[in-house]
Design an enzyme around this catalytic site. Structure first.
Site, PDB file in Angstrom:
ATOM      1  N   LYS A 110       8.267 -15.591 -15.756  1.00  0.00           N
ATOM      2  CA  LYS A 110       8.139 -14.141 -15.884  1.00  0.00           C
ATOM      3  C   LYS A 110       7.768 -13.755 -17.310  1.00  0.00           C
ATOM      4  O   LYS A 110       6.972 -12.840 -17.517  1.00  0.00           O
ATOM      5  CB  LYS A 110       9.430 -13.454 -15.436  1.00  0.00           C
ATOM      6  CG  LYS A 110       9.565 -13.467 -13.917  1.00  0.00           C
ATOM      7  CD  LYS A 110      10.870 -12.878 -13.442  1.00  0.00           C
ATOM      8  CE  LYS A 110      10.943 -12.931 -11.918  1.00  0.00           C
ATOM      9  NZ  LYS A 110      12.237 -12.510 -11.405  1.00  0.00           N
ATOM     10  N   LYS A 192      -0.581 -19.469  -5.210  1.00  0.00           N
ATOM     11  CA  LYS A 192       0.459 -18.756  -4.476  1.00  0.00           C
ATOM     12  C   LYS A 192       0.129 -17.263  -4.461  1.00  0.00           C
ATOM     13  O   LYS A 192      -0.231 -16.701  -5.504  1.00  0.00           O
ATOM     14  CB  LYS A 192       1.798 -18.976  -5.200  1.00  0.00           C
ATOM     15  CG  LYS A 192       2.947 -18.218  -4.595  1.00  0.00           C
ATOM     16  CD  LYS A 192       4.121 -18.045  -5.567  1.00  0.00           C
ATOM     17  CE  LYS A 192       4.823 -16.760  -5.213  1.00  0.00           C
ATOM     18  NZ  LYS A 192       5.952 -16.346  -5.915  1.00  0.00           N
ATOM     19  N   LYS A 195       2.003 -10.691  -6.475  1.00  0.00           N
ATOM     20  CA  LYS A 195       1.439  -9.478  -7.080  1.00  0.00           C
ATOM     21  C   LYS A 195       1.097  -9.723  -8.546  1.00  0.00           C
ATOM     22  O   LYS A 195       0.224  -9.076  -9.095  1.00  0.00           O
ATOM     23  CB  LYS A 195       2.352  -8.270  -6.904  1.00  0.00           C
ATOM     24  CG  LYS A 195       3.708  -8.428  -7.500  1.00  0.00           C
ATOM     25  CD  LYS A 195       4.567  -7.242  -7.121  1.00  0.00           C
ATOM     26  CE  LYS A 195       6.029  -7.492  -7.390  1.00  0.00           C
ATOM     27  NZ  LYS A 195       6.596  -8.694  -6.764  1.00  0.00           N
TER      28      LYS A 195
HETATM   29  P1  ADP Z   1       5.809 -11.739  -6.007  1.00  0.00           P
HETATM   30  O1  ADP Z   1       5.497 -13.198  -6.273  1.00  0.00           O
HETATM   31  O2  ADP Z   1       4.642 -11.021  -5.421  1.00  0.00           O
HETATM   32  O3  ADP Z   1       6.356 -11.052  -7.234  1.00  0.00           O
HETATM   33  P2  ADP Z   1       8.536 -11.757  -5.106  1.00  0.00           P
HETATM   34  O4  ADP Z   1       8.858 -12.772  -6.170  1.00  0.00           O
HETATM   35  O5  ADP Z   1       9.034 -10.373  -5.281  1.00  0.00           O
HETATM   36  O6  ADP Z   1       6.960 -11.740  -4.906  1.00  0.00           O
HETATM   37  O7  ADP Z   1       9.046 -12.364  -3.721  1.00  0.00           O
HETATM   38  C1  ADP Z   1       9.796 -11.682  -2.739  1.00  0.00           C
HETATM   39  C2  ADP Z   1      10.090 -12.622  -1.570  1.00  0.00           C
HETATM   40  O8  ADP Z   1       8.885 -13.031  -0.958  1.00  0.00           O
HETATM   41  C3  ADP Z   1      10.818 -13.919  -1.965  1.00  0.00           C
HETATM   42  O9  ADP Z   1      11.689 -14.313  -0.930  1.00  0.00           O
HETATM   43  C4  ADP Z   1       9.697 -14.898  -2.114  1.00  0.00           C
HETATM   44  O10 ADP Z   1      10.119 -16.227  -1.936  1.00  0.00           O
HETATM   45  C5  ADP Z   1       8.742 -14.451  -1.008  1.00  0.00           C
HETATM   46  N1  ADP Z   1       7.355 -14.768  -1.394  1.00  0.00           N
HETATM   47  C6  ADP Z   1       6.626 -14.174  -2.366  1.00  0.00           C
HETATM   48  N2  ADP Z   1       5.392 -14.687  -2.436  1.00  0.00           N
HETATM   49  C7  ADP Z   1       5.343 -15.667  -1.482  1.00  0.00           C
HETATM   50  C8  ADP Z   1       4.318 -16.573  -1.038  1.00  0.00           C
HETATM   51  N3  ADP Z   1       3.110 -16.564  -1.589  1.00  0.00           N
HETATM   52  N4  ADP Z   1       4.613 -17.421  -0.038  1.00  0.00           N
HETATM   53  C9  ADP Z   1       5.841 -17.421   0.543  1.00  0.00           C
HETATM   54  N5  ADP Z   1       6.842 -16.583   0.178  1.00  0.00           N
HETATM   55  C10 ADP Z   1       6.613 -15.715  -0.815  1.00  0.00           C
END
Ligand code: ADP
Ligand code: TRP
Length: 323
Positions: A110, A192, A195
């Site tokens: 982060k 992956k 956002k």
């Molecule tokens: P981002 O990576 O967009 O910031 P978050 O970290 O807020 O997303 O993730 C929220 C939830 O969604 C978590 O449980 C995370 O493991 C799942 N998640 C986020 N991106 C993915 C992905 N590309 N594939 C599978 N699960 C995901």
């Protein structure tokens, strides 16, 4: 069996969030006592505008309800309506060795993305452990990127039990549930989907045209139209698999190998699969938007139920530590 998961209200949801966390959570509400929450305390580590924070909480509640979270079956609340978790987080932080937190990659990731390195960001996994442990949770459905936080939660529960329970289980040690097929949903560029990488397909893109445009951007190689294509490692197939039956996936793979179709043809199929999957949820979302007080009511009822449970576990913990 108690199933618990949370998600930060940090913007519009994408397919990674849906397949990694939401869809498994929604399916599991049939299988046990489901507890799901909107992690707004966690979002304070990266969302600093109060109006946006509030809006994101509302949007997330709507999205979750639209996608099938059933408040008759699951307890659904806003994290900050159960402030007991912050007290447990403090108590847990006193049994957590610094080295355990220093090893967490999400903090480093982060910061690398430009998020301010606050103490809250560093201590984030402890609050997450408190979220899980304060409900005696057994199973936590999440995407693969949360695996380390779940391991830390298990270790912290173990440390607490060793110190205060003399081997007895005061805090329940939870199991993560990470689905193989959606462990990491790829984004438009094959990394992956996140956002932070600007490579997402949202659940509710504003228009069909926008959705189609995004799908057309999914990274493919430059194999000519008439040539056979390699289905292994294709992001397009990885995405299609999430929406389709094994037979449908096999048919697309066959067609790849046979050649004669350009990637645009397959992208159109992926676009239609996504559009059709979310169409009923989109409709449901529209109808929920007409009744905003219903969403408030669901979250208020959920908070009341969650808080009662949190209180019993916190009392157990306070008594164990000598308070
Ligand atoms: P981002 O990576 O967009 O910031 P978050 O970290 O807020 O997303 O993730 C929220 C939830 O969604 C978590 O449980 C995370 O493991 C799942 N998640 C986020 N991106 C993915 C992905 N590309 N594939 C599978 N699960 C995901
Ligand atoms: N850290 C999780 C994420 O970024 C959100 C979260 C907070 C969570 N507390 C939790 C997930 C407890 C599962 C259980 O997605």
């Amino acid at each position: 069996m108690r199933i618990l998961s949370g998600i930060q209200p940090s913007g519009r949801l994408h397919l990674g969030n849906y397949f990694g966390m939401m869809q498994p959570s929604i399916e599991l509400q049939e299988k046990g006592e489901a507890f799901y929450f909107i992690a707004d305390y966690h979002s304070l580590t990266s969302t600093f505008d109060p109006v946006i924070l509030n809006q994101n909480v509302r949007d997330l509640a709507l999205d979750f309800l639209a996608c099938g979270l059933d408040p008759g079956k699951a307890t659904f609340w806003r994290q900050s309506d159960v402030p007991e978790v912050t007290e447990l987080a403090w108590i847990l932080s006193c049994v957590t060795p610094m080295g355990m937190l220093e090893r967490c990659v999400s903090y480093k990731d982060k910061i690398a993305q430009g998020i301010a390195p606050s103490h809250g960001l560093f201590a984030y996994p402890i609050l997450q452990a408190a979220d899980i442990l304060i409900f005696d949770s057994n199973l936590v459905p999440v995407g693969k990127d949360q695996k380390q936080h779940l391991e830390l939660t298990r270790d912290v529960a173990g440390k607490f039990n060793d110190r205060y329970g003399a081997g007895e289980e005061i805090l329940v040690v939870p199991e993560p549930m990470i689905r193989d097929e959606a462990a990491v949903v790829p984004g438009l560029d094959g990394q992956k989907m996140s956002k932070s990488y600007d490579n997402t397909i949202e659940l509710f893109e504003e228009t069909e045209k926008k959705l189609r445009k995004k799908v057309m951007k999914i990274k493919t190689d430059s194999t000519p139209v008439e040539d056979p294509k390699d289905p292994e490692g294709s992001y397009l197939i990885d995405l299609y698999r999430l929406f389709s039956s094994p037979d449908e996936v096999e048919a697309m793979k066959e067609s790849f190998r046979a050649g004669g179709q350009g990637y645009g043809h397959y992208k159109q199929q992926v676009f239609e699969a996504i559009r059709d999957h979310f169409a009923p949820f989109r409709e449901k979302r529209e109808s929920l938007l007409q009744d905003p007080s219903m969403v408030d009511q669901v979250l208020a009822d959920g908070a009341e139920r969650a808080r009662a449970k949190a209180r019993t576990v916190l009392d157990r913990v306070r008594s164990a530590v000598g308070m």
